[in-house]
Design an enzyme around this catalytic site. Sequence first.
Site, PDB file in Angstrom:
ATOM      1  N   ASP A   9       0.790  -1.550  -0.177  1.00 27.70           N
ATOM      2  CA  ASP A   9       0.061  -0.026  -0.072  1.00 27.70           C
ATOM      3  C   ASP A   9       1.057   1.058   0.295  1.00 27.70           C
ATOM      4  O   ASP A   9       2.314   1.069   0.294  1.00 27.70           O
ATOM      5  CB  ASP A   9      -0.782   0.293   1.486  1.00 27.70           C
ATOM      6  CG  ASP A   9      -0.198  -0.046   2.284  1.00 27.70           C
ATOM      7  OD1 ASP A   9       1.020   0.191   3.068  1.00 27.70           O
ATOM      8  OD2 ASP A   9      -1.051  -0.166   3.358  1.00 27.70           O
ATOM      9  N   HIS A  10       0.808   2.223   0.151  1.00 31.43           N
ATOM     10  CA  HIS A  10       1.662   3.838   0.248  1.00 31.43           C
ATOM     11  C   HIS A  10       2.024   3.516   1.240  1.00 31.43           C
ATOM     12  O   HIS A  10       3.522   3.871   1.486  1.00 31.43           O
ATOM     13  CB  HIS A  10       0.266   4.547   0.490  1.00 31.43           C
ATOM     14  CG  HIS A  10      -0.786   4.595   2.153  1.00 31.43           C
ATOM     15  ND1 HIS A  10      -1.228   3.977   1.456  1.00 31.43           N
ATOM     16  CD2 HIS A  10      -0.312   5.686   3.218  1.00 31.43           C
ATOM     17  CE1 HIS A  10      -2.592   4.130   3.099  1.00 31.43           C
ATOM     18  NE2 HIS A  10      -1.399   4.325   3.695  1.00 31.43           N
ATOM     19  N   CYS A  64       3.275  -3.267   4.053  1.00 28.72           N
ATOM     20  CA  CYS A  64       2.273  -1.985   4.645  1.00 28.72           C
ATOM     21  C   CYS A  64       3.766  -1.358   5.723  1.00 28.72           C
ATOM     22  O   CYS A  64       4.561  -1.072   5.489  1.00 28.72           O
ATOM     23  CB  CYS A  64       1.154  -2.226   4.724  1.00 28.72           C
ATOM     24  SG  CYS A  64       0.924  -3.409   6.716  1.00 28.72           S
ATOM     25  N   THR A  66       2.995  -1.579   8.771  1.00 30.46           N
ATOM     26  CA  THR A  66       3.440  -2.572   9.678  1.00 30.46           C
ATOM     27  C   THR A  66       4.306  -4.374   9.467  1.00 30.46           C
ATOM     28  O   THR A  66       4.270  -5.702   9.905  1.00 30.46           O
ATOM     29  CB  THR A  66       2.500  -2.416  11.369  1.00 30.46           C
ATOM     30  OG1 THR A  66       1.035  -3.010  10.634  1.00 30.46           O
ATOM     31  CG2 THR A  66       2.312  -1.673  11.863  1.00 30.46           C
ATOM     32  N   GLY A  69      -2.022  -5.458   8.292  1.00 29.73           N
ATOM     33  CA  GLY A  69      -2.841  -5.790   7.825  1.00 29.73           C
ATOM     34  C   GLY A  69      -2.616  -6.637   6.939  1.00 29.73           C
ATOM     35  O   GLY A  69      -3.329  -7.104   6.055  1.00 29.73           O
ATOM     36  N   HIS A  97       9.790 -23.863   8.776  1.00 32.60           N
ATOM     37  CA  HIS A  97       9.134 -25.000   9.766  1.00 32.60           C
ATOM     38  C   HIS A  97       7.977 -24.959   8.755  1.00 32.60           C
ATOM     39  O   HIS A  97       6.382 -25.218   9.496  1.00 32.60           O
ATOM     40  CB  HIS A  97       8.303 -23.875  11.382  1.00 32.60           C
ATOM     41  CG  HIS A  97      10.078 -25.401  12.130  1.00 32.60           C
ATOM     42  ND1 HIS A  97       9.914 -24.824  13.349  1.00 32.60           N
ATOM     43  CD2 HIS A  97      11.450 -25.655  11.929  1.00 32.60           C
ATOM     44  CE1 HIS A  97      11.022 -25.425  14.025  1.00 32.60           C
ATOM     45  NE2 HIS A  97      11.994 -26.366  13.010  1.00 32.60           N
ATOM     46  N   ARG A 131       7.856 -33.613  10.021  1.00 25.19           N
ATOM     47  CA  ARG A 131       6.343 -32.944  11.318  1.00 25.19           C
ATOM     48  C   ARG A 131       5.864 -32.137  10.809  1.00 25.19           C
ATOM     49  O   ARG A 131       4.764 -31.957  11.611  1.00 25.19           O
ATOM     50  CB  ARG A 131       6.589 -33.595  12.879  1.00 25.19           C
ATOM     51  CG  ARG A 131       7.861 -32.234  13.227  1.00 25.19           C
ATOM     52  CD  ARG A 131       8.612 -32.359  14.541  1.00 25.19           C
ATOM     53  NE  ARG A 131       9.792 -31.677  14.291  1.00 25.19           N
ATOM     54  CZ  ARG A 131      10.904 -31.117  14.385  1.00 25.19           C
ATOM     55  NH1 ARG A 131      11.521 -32.254  12.781  1.00 25.19           N
ATOM     56  NH2 ARG A 131      11.874 -30.410  14.559  1.00 25.19           N
ATOM     57  N   HIS A 132       6.120 -30.566  10.011  1.00 24.33           N
ATOM     58  CA  HIS A 132       6.234 -29.745   9.993  1.00 24.33           C
ATOM     59  C   HIS A 132       4.777 -29.755   9.423  1.00 24.33           C
ATOM     60  O   HIS A 132       4.358 -29.200   9.333  1.00 24.33           O
ATOM     61  CB  HIS A 132       7.457 -28.515   9.545  1.00 24.33           C
ATOM     62  CG  HIS A 132       7.779 -28.488  10.911  1.00 24.33           C
ATOM     63  ND1 HIS A 132       7.866 -28.364  12.265  1.00 24.33           N
ATOM     64  CD2 HIS A 132       9.580 -28.450  10.282  1.00 24.33           C
ATOM     65  CE1 HIS A 132       9.076 -28.350  12.397  1.00 24.33           C
ATOM     66  NE2 HIS A 132       9.910 -29.010  11.572  1.00 24.33           N
TER      67      HIS A 132
HETATM   68  C1  RB5 Z   1      -1.618   2.671   6.541  1.00 18.57           C
HETATM   69  O1  RB5 Z   1      -0.942   3.706   7.037  1.00 18.57           O
HETATM   70  C2  RB5 Z   1      -1.181   1.845   7.601  1.00 18.57           C
HETATM   71  O2  RB5 Z   1      -2.683   1.325   8.606  1.00 18.57           O
HETATM   72  C3  RB5 Z   1      -1.026   0.509   6.608  1.00 18.57           C
HETATM   73  O3  RB5 Z   1       0.024   0.606   5.739  1.00 18.57           O
HETATM   74  C4  RB5 Z   1      -0.601  -0.936   7.708  1.00 18.57           C
HETATM   75  O4  RB5 Z   1       0.090  -0.681   8.530  1.00 18.57           O
HETATM   76  C5  RB5 Z   1      -1.974  -1.592   8.106  1.00 18.57           C
HETATM   77  O5  RB5 Z   1      -1.295  -2.858   8.687  1.00 18.57           O
END
Ligand code: RB5
Length: 141
Positions: A9-10, A64, A66, A69, A97, A131-132
Site C-alpha cells: 500500500d502507500h 505495508c 507494519t 494488515g 517450519h 512433522r511440520h
Molecule cells: C496505513 O496507514 C497503514 O495502516 C498500513 O500501511 C498498514 O500498516 C496496516 O496494517
Amino acid sequence: MTKVIIGSDHGGYALKEFVKKVLTAMDYEVIDAGPEAPESCDYPVYAFKVAEQVDDETPGILVCGTGLGMSMAANKVKGIRAAVCTNEYMARMSRAHNNANILCLGERVTGPGLAEDIVKTFMTTEFEGDRHLRRISLFDK
Ligand code: RB5
C-alpha cells in the site's frame, strides 16, 4: 526463473520498490501487483491481488506500514500462509517450519538493510517438511 509476486500500500510503497531491486539482482522474475504510485490506498486490495497469484511454487511479498494488515488480509485466502517477519530468524523459521508462501514486511518497522537480509533468507530457505507438514496440514478445516 522463479516468479515472485509483490505488492504494497502507500505505507509500504518505497520498501516495495527497494525489494524489487533486491529480487531482480537475485535473478527472480518480479511481478508487481501494484500500486504504481505511493498515493493513499487500501492494503487489502493489494493483499488479495498478490495472494490470488501465489502458490507453493510462486511466493509473494507484501509491504505495508507494519506488515500486519497485509498478513491478516492475505491469510484469508485459501492456501496462503503469510508471515510478518522482523528479523532473519523469523524469516528462516517461517519457511523451514511453516512453509510460508508470503513474506510480509513493515516499512515503518524494518529498514532497507535488514529488509534485504530478511528477503534473502526468506527466498533461500527450504521447508523442512516431515512433522511440520503434518502440522501445517491441520490448518485446512
Ligand atoms: C496505513 O496507514 C497503514 O495502516 C498500513 O500501511 C498498514 O500498516 C496496516 O496494517
